[in-house]
Design a protein around this motif. Sequence first.
Motif, PDB file in Angstrom:
ATOM      1  N   LEU A 104      -4.131  -9.380 -12.364  1.00 43.52           N
ATOM      2  CA  LEU A 104      -3.584  -8.033 -12.541  1.00 43.52           C
ATOM      3  C   LEU A 104      -2.311  -7.913 -11.716  1.00 43.52           C
ATOM      4  O   LEU A 104      -1.998  -8.762 -10.890  1.00 43.52           O
ATOM      5  CB  LEU A 104      -4.596  -6.944 -12.173  1.00 43.52           C
ATOM      6  N   SER A 105      -1.577  -6.827 -11.943  1.00 48.44           N
ATOM      7  CA  SER A 105      -0.323  -6.621 -11.207  1.00 48.44           C
ATOM      8  C   SER A 105      -0.101  -5.139 -10.951  1.00 48.44           C
ATOM      9  O   SER A 105      -0.632  -4.276 -11.662  1.00 48.44           O
ATOM     10  CB  SER A 105       0.860  -7.194 -11.992  1.00 48.44           C
ATOM     11  N   VAL A 106       0.688  -4.852  -9.916  1.00 48.36           N
ATOM     12  CA  VAL A 106       1.134  -3.496  -9.592  1.00 48.36           C
ATOM     13  C   VAL A 106       2.632  -3.566  -9.353  1.00 48.36           C
ATOM     14  O   VAL A 106       3.101  -4.336  -8.508  1.00 48.36           O
ATOM     15  CB  VAL A 106       0.435  -2.936  -8.334  1.00 48.36           C
ATOM     16  N   GLY A 107       3.390  -2.765 -10.093  1.00 49.92           N
ATOM     17  CA  GLY A 107       4.838  -2.759  -9.944  1.00 49.92           C
ATOM     18  C   GLY A 107       5.318  -1.677  -8.990  1.00 49.92           C
ATOM     19  O   GLY A 107       4.547  -0.825  -8.545  1.00 49.92           O
ATOM     20  N   LYS A 108       6.597  -1.707  -8.684  1.00 49.54           N
ATOM     21  CA  LYS A 108       7.181  -0.709  -7.790  1.00 49.54           C
ATOM     22  C   LYS A 108       7.044   0.686  -8.403  1.00 49.54           C
ATOM     23  O   LYS A 108       7.326   0.897  -9.575  1.00 49.54           O
ATOM     24  CB  LYS A 108       8.650  -1.029  -7.546  1.00 49.54           C
ATOM     25  N   GLY A 109       6.603   1.639  -7.584  1.00 44.39           N
ATOM     26  CA  GLY A 109       6.510   3.025  -8.016  1.00 44.39           C
ATOM     27  C   GLY A 109       5.339   3.340  -8.912  1.00 44.39           C
ATOM     28  O   GLY A 109       5.189   4.484  -9.354  1.00 44.39           O
ATOM     29  N   GLU A 110       4.469   2.373  -9.170  1.00 42.23           N
ATOM     30  CA  GLU A 110       3.347   2.593 -10.084  1.00 42.23           C
ATOM     31  C   GLU A 110       2.094   3.078  -9.355  1.00 42.23           C
ATOM     32  O   GLU A 110       1.868   2.749  -8.196  1.00 42.23           O
ATOM     33  CB  GLU A 110       2.974   1.289 -10.791  1.00 42.23           C
ATOM     34  N   VAL A 111       1.274   3.843 -10.095  1.00 45.55           N
ATOM     35  CA  VAL A 111      -0.129   4.012  -9.738  1.00 45.55           C
ATOM     36  C   VAL A 111      -0.918   3.220 -10.771  1.00 45.55           C
ATOM     37  O   VAL A 111      -0.864   3.514 -11.970  1.00 45.55           O
ATOM     38  CB  VAL A 111      -0.578   5.481  -9.759  1.00 45.55           C
ATOM     39  N   VAL A 112      -1.621   2.193 -10.332  1.00 48.78           N
ATOM     40  CA  VAL A 112      -2.419   1.363 -11.221  1.00 48.78           C
ATOM     41  C   VAL A 112      -3.886   1.549 -10.852  1.00 48.78           C
ATOM     42  O   VAL A 112      -4.270   1.360  -9.698  1.00 48.78           O
ATOM     43  CB  VAL A 112      -2.020  -0.121 -11.114  1.00 48.78           C
ATOM     44  N   ALA A 113      -4.686   1.946 -11.829  1.00 49.10           N
ATOM     45  CA  ALA A 113      -6.113   2.167 -11.601  1.00 49.10           C
ATOM     46  C   ALA A 113      -6.876   0.885 -11.889  1.00 49.10           C
ATOM     47  O   ALA A 113      -6.637   0.214 -12.898  1.00 49.10           O
ATOM     48  CB  ALA A 113      -6.621   3.289 -12.487  1.00 49.10           C
TER      49      ALA A 113
ATOM     50  N   ILE B 146      -6.746   8.130   4.988  1.00 42.58           N
ATOM     51  CA  ILE B 146      -5.474   7.880   4.299  1.00 42.58           C
ATOM     52  C   ILE B 146      -4.311   8.013   5.283  1.00 42.58           C
ATOM     53  O   ILE B 146      -3.382   7.199   5.268  1.00 42.58           O
ATOM     54  CB  ILE B 146      -5.309   8.845   3.112  1.00 42.58           C
ATOM     55  N   GLY B 147      -4.381   9.021   6.144  1.00 42.12           N
ATOM     56  CA  GLY B 147      -3.341   9.189   7.152  1.00 42.12           C
ATOM     57  C   GLY B 147      -3.234   7.993   8.070  1.00 42.12           C
ATOM     58  O   GLY B 147      -2.133   7.543   8.409  1.00 42.12           O
ATOM     59  N   ARG B 148      -4.377   7.427   8.452  1.00 42.77           N
ATOM     60  CA  ARG B 148      -4.375   6.220   9.289  1.00 42.77           C
ATOM     61  C   ARG B 148      -3.707   5.060   8.551  1.00 42.77           C
ATOM     62  O   ARG B 148      -2.959   4.276   9.143  1.00 42.77           O
ATOM     63  CB  ARG B 148      -5.811   5.862   9.667  1.00 42.77           C
ATOM     64  N   GLY B 149      -3.963   4.959   7.233  1.00 42.55           N
ATOM     65  CA  GLY B 149      -3.297   3.935   6.448  1.00 42.55           C
ATOM     66  C   GLY B 149      -1.798   4.140   6.381  1.00 42.55           C
ATOM     67  O   GLY B 149      -1.019   3.179   6.466  1.00 42.55           O
ATOM     68  N   LEU B 150      -1.358   5.378   6.255  1.00 40.84           N
ATOM     69  CA  LEU B 150       0.074   5.677   6.184  1.00 40.84           C
ATOM     70  C   LEU B 150       0.782   5.357   7.496  1.00 40.84           C
ATOM     71  O   LEU B 150       1.986   5.096   7.499  1.00 40.84           O
ATOM     72  CB  LEU B 150       0.280   7.150   5.819  1.00 40.84           C
ATOM     73  N   MET B 151       0.046   5.369   8.606  1.00 41.50           N
ATOM     74  CA  MET B 151       0.637   5.033   9.900  1.00 41.50           C
ATOM     75  C   MET B 151       1.158   3.592   9.932  1.00 41.50           C
ATOM     76  O   MET B 151       2.025   3.259  10.741  1.00 41.50           O
ATOM     77  CB  MET B 151      -0.387   5.233  11.013  1.00 41.50           C
ATOM     78  N   SER B 152       0.634   2.743   9.063  1.00 39.75           N
ATOM     79  CA  SER B 152       1.070   1.345   9.019  1.00 39.75           C
ATOM     80  C   SER B 152       2.295   1.140   8.138  1.00 39.75           C
ATOM     81  O   SER B 152       2.676  -0.008   7.884  1.00 39.75           O
ATOM     82  CB  SER B 152      -0.079   0.454   8.518  1.00 39.75           C
ATOM     83  N   GLU B 153       2.891   2.234   7.657  1.00 40.18           N
ATOM     84  CA  GLU B 153       4.105   2.184   6.832  1.00 40.18           C
ATOM     85  C   GLU B 153       3.915   1.287   5.612  1.00 40.18           C
ATOM     86  O   GLU B 153       4.582   0.266   5.449  1.00 40.18           O
ATOM     87  CB  GLU B 153       5.298   1.714   7.673  1.00 40.18           C
ATOM     88  N   PRO B 154       2.980   1.647   4.730  1.00 47.43           N
ATOM     89  CA  PRO B 154       2.661   0.766   3.599  1.00 47.43           C
ATOM     90  C   PRO B 154       3.811   0.631   2.611  1.00 47.43           C
ATOM     91  O   PRO B 154       4.526   1.587   2.326  1.00 47.43           O
ATOM     92  CB  PRO B 154       1.468   1.470   2.943  1.00 47.43           C
ATOM     93  N   LYS B 155       3.935  -0.594   2.089  1.00 49.98           N
ATOM     94  CA  LYS B 155       4.785  -0.827   0.924  1.00 49.98           C
ATOM     95  C   LYS B 155       3.963  -0.680  -0.350  1.00 49.98           C
ATOM     96  O   LYS B 155       4.490  -0.424  -1.421  1.00 49.98           O
ATOM     97  CB  LYS B 155       5.393  -2.224   0.987  1.00 49.98           C
ATOM     98  N   LEU B 156       2.652  -0.902  -0.211  1.00 54.76           N
ATOM     99  CA  LEU B 156       1.695  -0.662  -1.290  1.00 54.76           C
ATOM    100  C   LEU B 156       0.391  -0.238  -0.648  1.00 54.76           C
ATOM    101  O   LEU B 156      -0.052  -0.845   0.328  1.00 54.76           O
ATOM    102  CB  LEU B 156       1.497  -1.913  -2.146  1.00 54.76           C
ATOM    103  N   LEU B 157      -0.227   0.806  -1.200  1.00 53.48           N
ATOM    104  CA  LEU B 157      -1.448   1.360  -0.633  1.00 53.48           C
ATOM    105  C   LEU B 157      -2.603   1.129  -1.604  1.00 53.48           C
ATOM    106  O   LEU B 157      -2.525   1.508  -2.770  1.00 53.48           O
ATOM    107  CB  LEU B 157      -1.271   2.856  -0.377  1.00 53.48           C
ATOM    108  N   ILE B 158      -3.672   0.477  -1.104  1.00 50.61           N
ATOM    109  CA  ILE B 158      -4.897   0.330  -1.882  1.00 50.61           C
ATOM    110  C   ILE B 158      -5.856   1.427  -1.446  1.00 50.61           C
ATOM    111  O   ILE B 158      -6.244   1.492  -0.276  1.00 50.61           O
ATOM    112  CB  ILE B 158      -5.550  -1.045  -1.653  1.00 50.61           C
ATOM    113  N   LEU B 159      -6.234   2.286  -2.371  1.00 50.22           N
ATOM    114  CA  LEU B 159      -7.191   3.353  -2.088  1.00 50.22           C
ATOM    115  C   LEU B 159      -8.511   2.992  -2.747  1.00 50.22           C
ATOM    116  O   LEU B 159      -8.611   2.929  -3.978  1.00 50.22           O
ATOM    117  CB  LEU B 159      -6.674   4.695  -2.615  1.00 50.22           C
TER     118      LEU B 159
ATOM    119  N   GLY C  11       7.340   7.797  -4.175  1.00 49.21           N
ATOM    120  CA  GLY C  11       7.773   6.419  -4.383  1.00 49.21           C
ATOM    121  C   GLY C  11       6.836   5.344  -3.875  1.00 49.21           C
ATOM    122  O   GLY C  11       7.177   4.160  -3.930  1.00 49.21           O
ATOM    123  N   LEU C  12       5.646   5.733  -3.386  1.00 55.24           N
ATOM    124  CA  LEU C  12       4.719   4.753  -2.829  1.00 55.24           C
ATOM    125  C   LEU C  12       3.864   4.145  -3.948  1.00 55.24           C
ATOM    126  O   LEU C  12       3.136   4.863  -4.627  1.00 55.24           O
ATOM    127  CB  LEU C  12       3.804   5.412  -1.794  1.00 55.24           C
ATOM    128  N   PRO C  13       3.935   2.816  -4.173  1.00 54.85           N
ATOM    129  CA  PRO C  13       3.045   2.189  -5.161  1.00 54.85           C
ATOM    130  C   PRO C  13       1.591   2.260  -4.672  1.00 54.85           C
ATOM    131  O   PRO C  13       1.319   2.064  -3.481  1.00 54.85           O
ATOM    132  CB  PRO C  13       3.525   0.736  -5.223  1.00 54.85           C
TER     133      PRO C  13
END
Length: 233
Positions: A22-31, A144-157, A183-185
Amino acid sequence: MLEIADLRAGYGGTEVLRGLSLSVGKGEVVAVLGSNGVGKTTLNKVLSGVQPARSGSVRFDGREILGATARDIVASGLIHVPEGRKIFPNLTILENLELGGYCRPKRVRAGNIEKVFSIFPRLKERTRQFAGTLSGGEQQMLAIGRGLMSEPKLLILDEPSLGLSPLLVEEMFSLIRRLSDDGLPIMLVEQNVMQSLELASRAYILENGSVALSGDAAELRDNPELKRAYLGL
């Protein structure tokens, strides 16, 4: 941003991921959708560097990360917010957030905390409160806030709506949309199929450790095979 090819992983003699791609591109939300036991948690563990893969490739931001340490993966900007929140209940909100930014320079942590508080003003109102005393929705905000503290380029929720009331589920999906609009993938790993497909641009449906269906989220919503498998229609 993320390119997974023919990924295989498991535990002992049991293969859980069976050639998953699978893949995730820039700016995408992929379920990434599927019921319990199809391999979603194992996939997230492999991507986070805490579970070894048996074969395959995982490229993040142009670099192969399969076999990298969890610390190096976090430092690269691939951030996983785990199922069940996994906050530190005996630490305060502020302490949890500070731990989330451990791999970033100290000089940027204060600014990152303020960014988190701008997204979650409810957390700012109670920075000294112990995390274990928060409601389920507030704990998910903190995770989620704790995850954002790491300055994600891509966030897995991972299952962000799990255990929340219907009202808080709506609030959580609105938040995910807001993060995406900034703009967060995001790779959204969920059992909540229909709401995830409303939010995502593309989706993958997992069965038995591999991709059973994939494509445009809007088209998948009307796919009779999806309705049969998940809605009983």
